[in-house]
Design a protein around this motif. Structure first.
Motif, PDB file in Angstrom:
ATOM      1  N   ALA A   1       0.003  -5.813  -3.305  1.00  0.00           N
ATOM      2  CA  ALA A   1       0.646  -4.380  -2.623  1.00  0.00           C
ATOM      3  C   ALA A   1       2.129  -4.577  -2.405  1.00  0.00           C
ATOM      4  CB  ALA A   1      -0.260  -4.228  -1.092  1.00  0.00           C
ATOM      5  N   ASP A   2       2.731  -5.703  -1.849  1.00  0.00           N
ATOM      6  CA  ASP A   2       4.055  -6.035  -1.659  1.00  0.00           C
ATOM      7  C   ASP A   2       4.803  -5.661  -3.074  1.00  0.00           C
ATOM      8  OD1 ASP A   2       3.429  -6.597   0.883  1.00  0.00           O
ATOM      9  OD2 ASP A   2       3.576  -8.695   0.675  1.00  0.00           O
ATOM     10  N   ALA A   3       4.176  -6.217  -4.348  1.00  0.00           N
ATOM     11  CA  ALA A   3       4.912  -6.239  -5.419  1.00  0.00           C
ATOM     12  C   ALA A   3       4.837  -4.974  -5.998  1.00  0.00           C
ATOM     13  CB  ALA A   3       4.295  -6.952  -6.329  1.00  0.00           C
ATOM     14  N   ALA A   4       4.099  -4.000  -5.565  1.00  0.00           N
ATOM     15  CA  ALA A   4       3.840  -2.417  -5.920  1.00  0.00           C
ATOM     16  C   ALA A   4       4.732  -1.660  -5.099  1.00  0.00           C
ATOM     17  CB  ALA A   4       2.595  -2.164  -6.334  1.00  0.00           C
ATOM     18  N   GLY A   5       5.129  -2.297  -4.026  1.00  0.00           N
ATOM     19  CA  GLY A   5       5.698  -1.267  -2.750  1.00  0.00           C
ATOM     20  C   GLY A   5       4.809  -0.451  -2.396  1.00  0.00           C
ATOM     21  N   VAL A   6       3.583  -0.590  -1.879  1.00  0.00           N
ATOM     22  CA  VAL A   6       2.599   0.160  -1.274  1.00  0.00           C
ATOM     23  C   VAL A   6       1.826  -0.512  -0.237  1.00  0.00           C
ATOM     24  CG1 VAL A   6       2.105   1.310  -3.255  1.00  0.00           C
ATOM     25  CG2 VAL A   6       0.545  -0.400  -3.006  1.00  0.00           C
ATOM     26  N   GLN A   7       1.228   0.136   0.461  1.00  0.00           N
ATOM     27  CA  GLN A   7       0.297  -0.607   1.853  1.00  0.00           C
ATOM     28  C   GLN A   7      -1.088  -0.872   1.152  1.00  0.00           C
ATOM     29  OE1 GLN A   7       1.521  -1.218   4.874  1.00  0.00           O
ATOM     30  NE2 GLN A   7       3.376  -0.664   3.963  1.00  0.00           N
ATOM     31  N   PRO A   8      -1.391  -2.227   1.515  1.00  0.00           N
ATOM     32  CA  PRO A   8      -2.877  -2.541   1.073  1.00  0.00           C
ATOM     33  C   PRO A   8      -4.055  -1.627   1.395  1.00  0.00           C
ATOM     34  CG  PRO A   8      -1.756  -4.396   2.458  1.00  0.00           C
ATOM     35  CD  PRO A   8      -0.922  -3.139   2.820  1.00  0.00           C
TER      36      PRO A   8
ATOM     37  N   THR B   1      -0.579   3.359 -11.505  1.00  0.00           N
ATOM     38  CA  THR B   1      -0.153   2.449 -12.816  1.00  0.00           C
ATOM     39  C   THR B   1       0.727   1.617 -12.273  1.00  0.00           C
ATOM     40  OG1 THR B   1      -0.165   4.600 -13.993  1.00  0.00           O
ATOM     41  CG2 THR B   1       1.248   2.885 -14.732  1.00  0.00           C
ATOM     42  N   ARG B   2       1.573   1.501 -11.264  1.00  0.00           N
ATOM     43  CA  ARG B   2       2.506   0.694 -10.583  1.00  0.00           C
ATOM     44  C   ARG B   2       1.750  -0.352 -10.102  1.00  0.00           C
ATOM     45  NH1 ARG B   2       5.249   4.055  -7.592  1.00  0.00           N
ATOM     46  NH2 ARG B   2       4.644   3.676  -5.636  1.00  0.00           N
ATOM     47  N   ILE B   3       0.609  -0.098  -9.436  1.00  0.00           N
ATOM     48  CA  ILE B   3      -0.134  -1.145  -8.771  1.00  0.00           C
ATOM     49  C   ILE B   3      -0.548  -2.208 -10.050  1.00  0.00           C
ATOM     50  CG2 ILE B   3      -2.369  -1.690  -7.551  1.00  0.00           C
ATOM     51  CD1 ILE B   3      -1.794   0.746  -6.019  1.00  0.00           C
ATOM     52  N   VAL B   4      -1.352  -1.450 -10.936  1.00  0.00           N
ATOM     53  CA  VAL B   4      -1.914  -2.292 -12.006  1.00  0.00           C
ATOM     54  C   VAL B   4      -0.842  -3.063 -12.639  1.00  0.00           C
ATOM     55  CG1 VAL B   4      -3.035  -2.278 -14.350  1.00  0.00           C
ATOM     56  CG2 VAL B   4      -3.877  -1.079 -12.415  1.00  0.00           C
ATOM     57  N   GLU B   5       0.468  -2.470 -12.870  1.00  0.00           N
ATOM     58  CA  GLU B   5       1.316  -3.232 -13.614  1.00  0.00           C
ATOM     59  C   GLU B   5       2.034  -4.383 -12.629  1.00  0.00           C
ATOM     60  OE1 GLU B   5       4.337  -0.289 -14.714  1.00  0.00           O
ATOM     61  OE2 GLU B   5       3.038   0.141 -16.320  1.00  0.00           O
ATOM     62  N   ALA B   6       1.917  -4.161 -11.261  1.00  0.00           N
ATOM     63  CA  ALA B   6       2.394  -5.358 -10.437  1.00  0.00           C
ATOM     64  C   ALA B   6       1.395  -6.558 -10.432  1.00  0.00           C
ATOM     65  CB  ALA B   6       2.439  -4.705  -9.051  1.00  0.00           C
ATOM     66  N   ALA B   7       0.113  -6.303 -10.567  1.00  0.00           N
ATOM     67  CA  ALA B   7      -1.014  -7.102 -10.594  1.00  0.00           C
ATOM     68  C   ALA B   7      -0.843  -7.872 -11.910  1.00  0.00           C
ATOM     69  CB  ALA B   7      -2.488  -6.658 -10.740  1.00  0.00           C
TER      70      ALA B   7
END
Length: 228
Positions: free
Chosen positions: A32-39, A8-14
């Motif tokens: 990935a940077d915006a969501a705070g995860v690795q690619p 969810t965090r990745i989708v919202e960051a996108a």
């Protein structure tokens, strides 16, 4: 695997990147940077950038679906139609980049949330037909509603801000209403019996059916009309 909240965090960051900087800004690295995860997390969850954009579009359809107000028995069918159209246009104007992504690929019509929204629209159209208010085929009515709503959103967004008049949206909405509905019910009585009586009354005026076909149809309509 990342937990569901990570997805969810990745989708919202996108979506945040999409709405702030446009589609070109939605790269796997930036998301990935915006969501705070690795690619690699994006690739495990979505496959590639196209898969991520599909998830973003589905999230958009689900958000729009959640905003829909469904009245199974509205007091005014035409006002209910107007309200549904207005809601679709308002969503598009509030989320222009997301809206453009949602409707940029015909294949997204397979989206579960899109199909759920379409079911609501078809229910609204079916009620119009059942009350004798629909002047065109149900599938054509749905296409006209979609076309005018999308056209309204895209036209509005293409105009300079000082050229955006609410009268444009009102005119397009009323053109849609006029195109698909009758001012007065074509059938005064709802249900199969009333529709059968109305159709039976107009049969002598048509020339498409042969005499034998008319006779058979009259028999069927007589049975339906007697259901009261």
């Amino acid at each position: 695997m990342p937990s569901p909240p990570s997805r969810t965090r990745i989708v919202e960051a996108a979506i945040g990147l999409l709405e702030s900087s446009g589609r070109d800004a939605v790269t796997t690295r930036a998301v990935a940077d915006a969501a705070g995860v690795q690619p690699p997390a994006l690739y495990r969850l979505f496959g590639d950038k196209d898969g991520l954009l599909e998830a973003v579009a589905e999230h958009g359809f689900a958000t729009f679906l959640a905003s829909k107000r469904v009245d199974p028995d509205p007091p005014d069918l035409i006002e209910d139609l107007r309200a549904g159209w207005d809601l679709a246009v308002e969503f598009g104007l509030a989320h222009p980049a997301l809206y453009s992504l949602m409707y940029s690929e015909p294949t997204r019509a397979a989206s579960p949330a899109y199909q759920a929204g379409l079911k609501i629209l078809k229910g609204r159209i079916r009620r119009l037909a059942a009350h004798g208010r629909l002047r065109v085929d149900e599938e054509l009515a749905a296409a006209i509603i979609h076309a005018t709503a999308r056209g309204a959103v895209l036209t509005w967004l293409s105009l300079p801000e000082d050229g955006r008049s609410p009268a444009l949206l009102t005119a397009l909405r009323e053109a849609m209403v006029t195109a698909i509905t009758n001012q007065e019910p074509a059938v005064r009585e709802t249900g199969p019996a009333g529709a059968a009586r109305a159709l039976r009354a107009t049969l002598p005026e048509q020339t498409v059916l042969s005499g034998a076909e008319q006779h058979l149809l009259h028999e069927w309509l007589d049975r339906l009309a007697a259901q009261d």
